[in-house]
Design a protein around this motif. Structure first.
Motif, PDB file in Angstrom:
ATOM      1  N   PHE A 263       0.822  -1.223   0.062  1.00 30.61           N
ATOM      2  CA  PHE A 263      -0.059   0.083   0.101  1.00 30.61           C
ATOM      3  C   PHE A 263       0.870   1.322   0.008  1.00 30.61           C
ATOM      4  O   PHE A 263       0.652   2.272  -0.665  1.00 30.61           O
ATOM      5  N   GLY A 264       2.026   1.364   0.615  1.00 31.90           N
ATOM      6  CA  GLY A 264       2.830   2.096   0.908  1.00 31.90           C
ATOM      7  C   GLY A 264       3.695   2.565  -0.522  1.00 31.90           C
ATOM      8  O   GLY A 264       3.798   3.893  -0.827  1.00 31.90           O
ATOM      9  N   LEU A 265       4.056   1.295  -1.073  1.00 32.93           N
ATOM     10  CA  LEU A 265       4.846   1.769  -2.308  1.00 32.93           C
ATOM     11  C   LEU A 265       3.906   2.170  -3.595  1.00 32.93           C
ATOM     12  O   LEU A 265       4.340   2.808  -4.204  1.00 32.93           O
ATOM     13  N   MET A 266       2.839   1.274  -3.869  1.00 27.57           N
ATOM     14  CA  MET A 266       1.931   1.391  -4.915  1.00 27.57           C
ATOM     15  C   MET A 266       0.727   1.924  -4.948  1.00 27.57           C
ATOM     16  O   MET A 266       0.246   2.247  -5.731  1.00 27.57           O
ATOM     17  N   PHE A 410      16.308   0.147  -3.519  1.00 31.76           N
ATOM     18  CA  PHE A 410      15.284   0.576  -4.489  1.00 31.76           C
ATOM     19  C   PHE A 410      13.780   0.784  -4.109  1.00 31.76           C
ATOM     20  O   PHE A 410      13.105   1.752  -4.439  1.00 31.76           O
ATOM     21  N   VAL A 411      13.423  -0.174  -3.280  1.00 31.96           N
ATOM     22  CA  VAL A 411      11.963   0.266  -2.763  1.00 31.96           C
ATOM     23  C   VAL A 411      11.740   1.556  -2.017  1.00 31.96           C
ATOM     24  O   VAL A 411      10.722   2.217  -2.148  1.00 31.96           O
ATOM     25  N   ARG A 412      12.879   1.795  -0.871  1.00 32.09           N
ATOM     26  CA  ARG A 412      12.668   2.920  -0.495  1.00 32.09           C
ATOM     27  C   ARG A 412      12.659   4.403  -1.575  1.00 32.09           C
ATOM     28  O   ARG A 412      12.068   5.267  -1.371  1.00 32.09           O
ATOM     29  N   ALA A 413      13.493   4.233  -2.443  1.00 34.09           N
ATOM     30  CA  ALA A 413      13.783   5.104  -3.493  1.00 34.09           C
ATOM     31  C   ALA A 413      12.416   5.131  -4.220  1.00 34.09           C
ATOM     32  O   ALA A 413      11.930   6.368  -4.465  1.00 34.09           O
ATOM     33  N   VAL A 414      11.814   4.213  -4.723  1.00 30.09           N
ATOM     34  CA  VAL A 414      10.538   4.563  -5.401  1.00 30.09           C
ATOM     35  C   VAL A 414       9.559   4.712  -4.510  1.00 30.09           C
ATOM     36  O   VAL A 414       8.535   5.604  -4.923  1.00 30.09           O
ATOM     37  N   THR A 415       9.376   4.290  -3.408  1.00 31.83           N
ATOM     38  CA  THR A 415       8.285   4.973  -2.442  1.00 31.83           C
ATOM     39  C   THR A 415       8.422   6.156  -2.182  1.00 31.83           C
ATOM     40  O   THR A 415       7.547   7.318  -2.117  1.00 31.83           O
ATOM     41  N   GLN A 416       9.611   6.874  -1.985  1.00 29.15           N
ATOM     42  CA  GLN A 416       9.922   8.348  -1.727  1.00 29.15           C
ATOM     43  C   GLN A 416       9.724   9.297  -2.913  1.00 29.15           C
ATOM     44  O   GLN A 416       9.115  10.225  -2.941  1.00 29.15           O
ATOM     45  N   ASN A 417       9.916   8.854  -4.130  1.00 26.89           N
ATOM     46  CA  ASN A 417       9.900   9.700  -5.270  1.00 26.89           C
ATOM     47  C   ASN A 417      10.161   8.480  -6.608  1.00 26.89           C
ATOM     48  O   ASN A 417      11.263   8.429  -7.064  1.00 26.89           O
ATOM     49  N   ARG A 418       8.999   8.214  -6.955  1.00 29.47           N
ATOM     50  CA  ARG A 418       9.046   7.235  -8.206  1.00 29.47           C
ATOM     51  C   ARG A 418       9.527   7.710  -9.357  1.00 29.47           C
ATOM     52  O   ARG A 418      10.504   7.080 -10.131  1.00 29.47           O
TER      53      ARG A 418
END
Length: 534
Positions: A263-266, A410-418
């Motif tokens: 939920f947080g990522l996508m 990568f997950v943290r990077a995409v979560t913060q700024n895709r």
């Protein structure tokens, strides 16, 4: 010849001595054939105190309706067309004119109490411990002599204090005021909730205004003991609620952890997350079935195989869903809600087709069965203790993945700024797929835990999907620390509210609390970091 003769005489003397020991005096047996119920119950108590083989035979015969008496009051145990006389220790043909001894409910209860008391003298320690524990709840004055006899012989440091409490409980019904007062004093350290009505009865007044217990000293002692007992029970209840709140919180944590990541990522409202829990639980059932069929000698190890199997199966299902359906719906949360709700119905129907609509049982391994007793009466079950530690182990593993691995970076990077992550070469599509698979696999592990707490059925996931979303929203979308605090907090609040308000009202109160909290703090306990959150 003289030596043989002496040996025969010695053997005869031993036989006579045993017969004298085993035989029961006629004065004890005769009241059983009479009509006086009090005398019969008193006789049962005296026979039980003998604690020998014949006493056990007589009591079992009374219980099984195989005890007979002739017109003169002589007692016989009739089995297989043979009559055994416990007074003489001899077996012979069934005499003429004997009649079965009738046993009413009161007498049967006295026999059951006597047989339970006889277990206190058993050579088996486990049987003595179980009998002593049980007698603390139901000991009565008729059992007092047998309990005292067992107490004299008992040397086990764990059983002896239990017998002392059981003796005190039995002595509460004594006619001697000094004995009653001493019994109340002895019970000051008990944690047996069954003693409360007994002690309260001593403090009640009759219709004429007089106390049920006439002795003022005994009433004062009863008040002190009752106060101490209430305080101890309140502490035990508090610790019990604390433990079961943590247990419920750990289950909610396992159920919500994967949802918090996806939920947080996508931004996907995954209504099929509960069915991923169900898939993990059914994978556990399949592993148990396979071990029972092919490796029955290693059945206790099935859970160790079920953990990776459930993770892999649930992750594979999650990846398949993401690649075929969910990837086309990013940025459209309402449509993902409808699509995943339809997928959840399909998954439930698939499970019904494969395994049937009825619940299936997943048994705990032997090392997770039973529990440990603390504070006198609080039982902490091993399966819940294991699940609590397992939940925190999963949280630690997820933290390591998110903070110490390339995928986590990568997950943290995409979560913060895709968009920025995509610009610097991160394959956001692949990260989405792997993250959804990780979240689904964690849900599978949650299903393994749930299978150890109850039966597994097609509707298992529906019981946890709403609670999972509440945990995620309260903790903060995509926040691991917030998810942990929210899950444990909701678990504790729920367990402390349930005794006061009931399960349904407690749920409503929690939901109202979350609505009000989100109105004041829309980001949850922990706000998401990064430009995308602005």
């Amino acid at each position: 010849m003289r030596l043989i003769k002496n040996l025969l005489v010695a053997a005869w003397l031993c036989t006579q001595a045993y017969a004298a020991y085993a035989a029961i005096d006629a004065a004890l047996l005769k009241p059983l054939a009479g009509d006086d119920p009090d005398a019969r119950i008193e006789a049962i108590g005296k026979i039980a105190v003998l604690a020998n083989e014949d006493a056990l035979k007589v009591l079992n015969a009374l219980k099984n309706d195989t005890l007979y008496a002739n017109p003169s009051g002589e007692i016989f145990i009739v089995e297989n067309d043979q009559a055994y006389n416990p007074e003489t220790g001899k077996t012979g043909a069934v005499p003429q004119g004997i009649d079965g001894i009738s046993v009413n409910n009161r007498l049967r209860g006295a026999v059951d109490d006597a047989l339970a008391g006889l277990k206190l003298i058993s050579p088996d320690r486990a049987e003595r411990l179980a009998a002593a524990t049980e007698l603390q709840k139901s000991a009565n004055a008729a059992q007092a002599p047998l309990i005292n006899k067992a107490l004299e012989k008992e040397t086990d440091p764990e059983i002896k204090p239990l017998l002392q409490l059981a003796a005190a409980t039995a002595n509460l019904e004594s006619t001697d005021p000094a004995v009653r007062k001493a019994a109340i004093k002895a019970l000051a350290g008990s944690s047996n909730a069954n003693l409360k009505p007994v002690l309260q009865k001593l403090l009640e007044k009759k219709s004429d205004g007089t106390y049920a217990e006439p002795d003022e000293g005994i009433r004062a002692e009863a008040e002190r003991t009752l106060s101490a007992l209430n305080g101890r029970l309140a502490r035990t209840e508090f610790v019990g609620n604390l433990f079961y709140g943590i247990s419920l919180g750990s289950v909610l944590l396992l159920a919500a952890l994967g949802l918090a990541i996806t939920f947080g990522l996508m931004g996907i409202i995954n209504m099929a997350h509960g069915e991923l829990l169900m898939i993990g639980a059914y994978t556990t059932y399949v592993c148990q079935f396979a071990f029972r069929k092919f490796f029955p000698e290693a059945i206790d190890a099935y859970l160790l195989v079920a953990l990776p199997a459930a993770f892999i199966v649930a992750a594979a299902v999650g990846i398949a869903l993401e690649r075929t359906v969910i990837r086309w719906l990013y940025g459209r949360p309402l449509e993902t809600l409808l699509a995943t709700w339809g997928i959840s119905l399909m998954l439930m129907q698939s499970v019904r087709t494969l395994f049937g609509a009825q619940n299936v049982e997943v048994a705990n391994p032997s090392w997770m069965s039973g529990g440990t007793t603390v504070m006198g009466s609080l039982v902490l079950s091993y399966n819940r203790i294991v699940i609590i530690f397992f939940a925190f182990a999963v949280v630690a593993a997820v933290w390591l993945i998110l903070n110490k691995t390339r995928l986590g970076l990568f997950v943290r990077a995409v979560t913060q700024n895709r968009r920025m992550a995509d610009c610097v070469g991160v394959s956001t599509s692949k990260v989405d797929m792997m993250t959804f698979g990780l979240g689904s696999g964690i849900a599978g592990l949650g299903g393994v835990a749930l299978s150890q707490l109850g039966n597994v059925g097609p509707d298992l996931g529906q019981s946890y999907i709403i609670d999972s979303f509440m945990v995620v929203v309260l903790g903060g979308v995509g926040q691991l620390a917030g998810t942990v605090i929210a899950a444990l907090g909701l678990g504790e609040i729920n367990k402390f509210l349930e005794p006061m308000a009931g399960a349904v009202i407690a749920k409503i109160m929690i939901l109202v609390f979350i609505i009000i909290f989100i109105q004041k703090r829309p980001q949850g306990l922990f706000a998401m970091k990064g430009r995308s959150a602005e």
